[in-house]
Motif scaffolding. Sequence first.
Motif, PDB file in Angstrom:
ATOM      1  N   LEU A  44       0.851  -1.187   0.000  1.00  0.00           N
ATOM      2  CA  LEU A  44       0.000   0.000   0.000  1.00  0.00           C
ATOM      3  C   LEU A  44       0.886   1.235   0.000  1.00  0.00           C
ATOM      4  O   LEU A  44       1.976   1.217   0.572  1.00  0.00           O
ATOM      5  N   ASN A  46       0.698   5.388   0.955  1.00  0.00           N
ATOM      6  CA  ASN A  46      -0.022   6.523   1.546  1.00  0.00           C
ATOM      7  C   ASN A  46       0.429   7.794   0.839  1.00  0.00           C
ATOM      8  O   ASN A  46       1.630   8.091   0.820  1.00  0.00           O
ATOM      9  N   ARG A  69      -3.691   4.755  -0.631  1.00  0.00           N
ATOM     10  CA  ARG A  69      -4.622   5.396   0.293  1.00  0.00           C
ATOM     11  C   ARG A  69      -4.465   6.901   0.130  1.00  0.00           C
ATOM     12  O   ARG A  69      -3.351   7.426   0.216  1.00  0.00           O
ATOM     13  N   VAL A  71      -4.752  10.368   1.618  1.00  0.00           N
ATOM     14  CA  VAL A  71      -4.787  10.966   2.953  1.00  0.00           C
ATOM     15  C   VAL A  71      -4.963  12.475   2.761  1.00  0.00           C
ATOM     16  O   VAL A  71      -4.020  13.177   2.396  1.00  0.00           O
ATOM     17  N   ALA A  96      -8.705   5.219  -5.224  1.00  0.00           N
ATOM     18  CA  ALA A  96      -8.035   4.936  -3.945  1.00  0.00           C
ATOM     19  C   ALA A  96      -8.742   3.787  -3.235  1.00  0.00           C
ATOM     20  O   ALA A  96      -9.969   3.676  -3.295  1.00  0.00           O
ATOM     21  N   GLU A  98      -8.773   3.571  -0.057  1.00  0.00           N
ATOM     22  CA  GLU A  98      -9.328   4.202   1.133  1.00  0.00           C
ATOM     23  C   GLU A  98      -9.051   5.692   1.053  1.00  0.00           C
ATOM     24  O   GLU A  98      -8.037   6.122   0.512  1.00  0.00           O
ATOM     25  N   VAL A  99      -9.962   6.483   1.584  1.00  0.00           N
ATOM     26  CA  VAL A  99      -9.767   7.928   1.686  1.00  0.00           C
ATOM     27  C   VAL A  99      -9.865   8.294   3.168  1.00  0.00           C
ATOM     28  O   VAL A  99     -10.857   7.983   3.824  1.00  0.00           O
ATOM     29  N   VAL A 100      -8.817   8.915   3.671  1.00  0.00           N
ATOM     30  CA  VAL A 100      -8.758   9.352   5.065  1.00  0.00           C
ATOM     31  C   VAL A 100      -8.729  10.877   5.057  1.00  0.00           C
ATOM     32  O   VAL A 100      -7.921  11.471   4.343  1.00  0.00           O
TER      33      VAL A 100
END
Length: 160
Positions: A44, A46, A69, A71, A96, A98-100
């Motif tokens: 992964l 970031n 991801r 961020v 993505a 995940e989206v943080v």
Amino acid sequence: MGKNNEPEEQQIVLGVTGHRDLQHTEEEIKKVFKEKLLELKPSLVNTGMALGFDILAAECCVEVGIPFRAVLAFPAMHERWRVLEQERFNNLLKQAVEVVSISPKFLNKYVYIKRDKWVVENSDEIVSYLSPEADSGGTFFTVNYAKQQPNNKKVTNVCF
């Protein structure tokens, strides 16, 4: 042990940080960064999704099939960008894994530093695009923050 009693490869999470204003062409930077991705084989990546290197890093991940991801300092961080850059950002955001979002909205400039710290603290290694002449700014701060971590986080600079 993996298949055929071979040692399993270490799964690393790679964090990226880099300048908005690039000293090389996007093609040159992408070539070097893709080589680094294929060498490290992270599970992964970031990325803070800022203009410049962060966006290029996300595009490279898509091109070589490595999940990333996004961020974000805050969800609307791209709304003052040029239309083409907003479209590029939105297209990547959809890809993505995940989206943080560090903050629900822009509070002050510290939210960008909090995002950069999150990337460092949630990554095993960092790849940066940091000009050798840089002695201030977000990328400079982030690289130095990574080097100060107690686990002696490895930082590789791909600014050539």
